[in-house]
Design a protein around this motif. Structure first.
Motif, mmCIF file in Angstrom:
data_model
loop_
_atom_site.group_PDB
_atom_site.id
_atom_site.type_symbol
_atom_site.label_atom_id
_atom_site.label_comp_id
_atom_site.label_asym_id
_atom_site.label_seq_id
_atom_site.Cartn_x
_atom_site.Cartn_y
_atom_site.Cartn_z
ATOM 1 N N VAL A 256 0.835 -1.205 0.000
ATOM 2 C CA VAL A 256 0.000 0.000 0.000
ATOM 3 C C VAL A 256 0.869 1.255 0.000
ATOM 4 C CG1 VAL A 256 -1.907 -1.199 1.148
ATOM 5 C CG2 VAL A 256 -0.258 0.072 2.531
ATOM 6 N N GLY B 123 0.313 3.654 -3.172
ATOM 7 C CA GLY B 123 -0.197 4.982 -2.826
ATOM 8 C C GLY B 123 -1.686 5.133 -3.083
ATOM 9 N N PRO B 124 -2.085 6.191 -3.792
ATOM 10 C CA PRO B 124 -3.513 6.450 -4.018
ATOM 11 C C PRO B 124 -4.198 5.432 -4.922
ATOM 12 C CG PRO B 124 -2.133 8.135 -5.067
ATOM 13 C CD PRO B 124 -1.232 7.265 -4.280
ATOM 14 N N VAL C 125 -4.422 2.380 -4.273
ATOM 15 C CA VAL C 125 -5.044 1.394 -3.388
ATOM 16 C C VAL C 125 -6.459 1.855 -3.035
ATOM 17 C CG1 VAL C 125 -4.861 0.265 -1.128
ATOM 18 C CG2 VAL C 125 -2.807 0.767 -2.443
ATOM 19 N N ARG C 126 -7.371 0.917 -2.846
ATOM 20 C CA ARG C 126 -8.724 1.266 -2.438
ATOM 21 C C ARG C 126 -8.681 2.121 -1.175
ATOM 22 N NH1 ARG C 126 -11.669 -4.263 -0.896
ATOM 23 N NH2 ARG C 126 -13.025 -2.815 0.243
ATOM 24 N N GLU C 127 -9.620 3.019 -1.058
ATOM 25 C CA GLU C 127 -9.556 4.066 -0.038
ATOM 26 C C GLU C 127 -9.487 3.527 1.384
ATOM 27 O OE1 GLU C 127 -11.933 8.187 1.165
ATOM 28 O OE2 GLU C 127 -12.540 7.027 -0.603
ATOM 29 N N ARG D 141 -5.719 2.462 2.340
ATOM 30 C CA ARG D 141 -4.568 3.316 2.070
ATOM 31 C C ARG D 141 -3.709 3.506 3.311
ATOM 32 N NH1 ARG D 141 -7.606 7.920 -1.649
ATOM 33 N NH2 ARG D 141 -7.961 6.531 -3.443
#
Length: 425
Positions: free
Chosen positions: A51, A55-56, A58-60, A63
């Protein structure tokens, strides 16, 4: 239980952690805990690195919480240095490629966990509540099994049930893969219980960690379950160190904020002045108490002290910088217990020398300072301070690295706390 106190995992990392905690006793029943701990460490650390890398993307809900905190970097660097010291020690003593590979795997299942779990806790979005509730679930299992464990020695049940074939993966000894009802104390021939630990003193300190977590539980029912289970582990293990830890590691963090209170300093000044009158009697009482504490298990105290003396003498004279590479069989004087065992600090000097000693000392001192300061400021630091104190207490009677596979919730909590401190600065 009210709706506000329902704790459920909200992402993959929390689900892995909660599931592992819920299955602690079933895993023990299979003799698999020694395998589960390292697998979990490398799995969570790998997920943390993933993760961080993505970075961004990855699913919220998964993160990273942020960059790796400095104290976690200290653990990572320290444990890498520990591995290098291991290799050099093996090379200096010509222990051979096979032994070096075996010891490296041992490092990956032991010392490495002291870095991997804090890394996972600091990076992955794992809430404190998940660990706290998970520990209380372990406590519920403990209380449910307690009647069977308690009557086992009195109804003729055997000490152990079986040793898992998983011992083929290798480990410090067969007891790490053996499922016990209880064991007989050879000194007093009375039963002692080790619950899901390989031996009783370690079970007591697991009970201390259990109480530390349970005291932070917001739900009254789960809190009572967790505290009762931890107390049972401490008392039934019949460990002196467990009793010390129960008091020091739970009361100490709650009293620490008083250092910032003016009235507390005035009270301390008055108490100090009164020592002129009661000091000699108090000192004698303390001396008597220490003597009674050591005398409770005099043979154990003697063997440990002798092991430590031999380890230090041989470290100083034979292997100052990188140690002997591994533990070595002890003489009859110490009941053939390995030199380099039963004490993290002296064992490190014997096995990995001054380099390995510093690789452990620097991060643990840093970690202790971090939690001490935060615990003095407010309640956020209480749990991590209690855990750190328990680990330190453990280090003076056991080898921390071979027991990291069971104290992993505490190590994960230290990483979470490091991230909380970083976020608040």
């Amino acid at each position: 239980m009210t709706e506000d106190h329902v704790v459920t995992p909200s992402n993959l990392a929390e689900s892995i952690v909660m599931t592992t905690l819920r299955w602690t006793w079933p895993f023990y029943g299979l003799g698999a805990l020694y395998v589960v701990g390292p697998v979990l460490a490398w799995l969570l650390a790998g997920l943390a690195l993933l993760v961080l890398y993505l970075g961004p993307a990855v699913r919220e809900d998964l993160r990273a919480r942020g960059p790796v905190p400095p104290v976690v970097w200290a653990w990572i660097i320290g444990m890498i240095v520990m591995l290098i010291a291991l290799w050099i020690g093996h090379l200096n003593w010509n222990l051979g490629t096979k032994t070096t590979i075996k010891s490296t795997i041992g490092w990956a299942k032991g010392w490495a966990l002291l870095a991997l779990f804090p890394l996972a806790g600091a990076v992955l979005p794992i809430r404190r509540d998940i660990l706290i509730r998970g520990q209380c679930v372990v406590g519920a299992w403990t209380l449910a099994l307690l009647p069977v464990l308690a009557v086992a020695p009195y109804v003729g049940l055997p000490e152990s049930i079986f040793t898992s074939p998983l011992k083929a993966v290798g480990g410090p000894g067969p007891e790490y893969f053996t499922v016990f009802f209880f064991t007989w104390d050879p000194g007093s021939w009375t039963p002692r219980w080790q619950f899901y630990a390989p031996w009783s003193p370690f079970a007591a300190l697991l009970g201390v960690i259990q109480v530390c977590f349970a005291l932070e539980e917001r739900d009254h029912k789960w809190r009572a379950i967790g505290i009762a289970a931890g107390m049972a582990m401490i008392l039934m293990s019949k460990s002196r160190m467990g009793l010390v830890g129960l008091v020091a590691c739970n009361i100490g963090p709650r009293l620490l904020p008083l250092v910032l209170k003016g009235w507390a300093w005035q009270l301390l000044a008055g108490a100090t002045a009164s020592l002129a009158v009661v000091g000699p009697a108090l000192a004698q009482a303390l001396k008597d108490g220490v003597s009674a504490f050591k005398g409770a298990r005099a043979d154990s105290t003697r063997v440990r002290a002798t092991l430590q003396r031999i380890a230090v003498e041989r470290w100083e004279s034979e292997a100052w910088w990188f140690g002997h590479g591994r533990v070595q069989p002890g003489p009859h004087l110490v009941e053939y217990m390995p030199i380099g065992s039963h004490h993290t600090w002296w064992a490190l000097l014997f096995v990995k020398g001054m380099v390995g000693f510093l690789a452990w000392t620097i991060p643990i001192v840093w970690q202790t300072g971090l939690v001490l300061v935060d615990a003095a400021k407010g309640p956020r630091g209480r749990l991590p301070l209690g855990i750190t104190m328990t680990i330190l207490l453990l280090s003076f009677g056991e080898n921390v690295e071979i027991e990291a596979y069971l104290i992993w919730p505490g190590l994960l909590m230290l990483g979470i706390h490091a991230a909380e401190v970083r976020e608040s600065n």
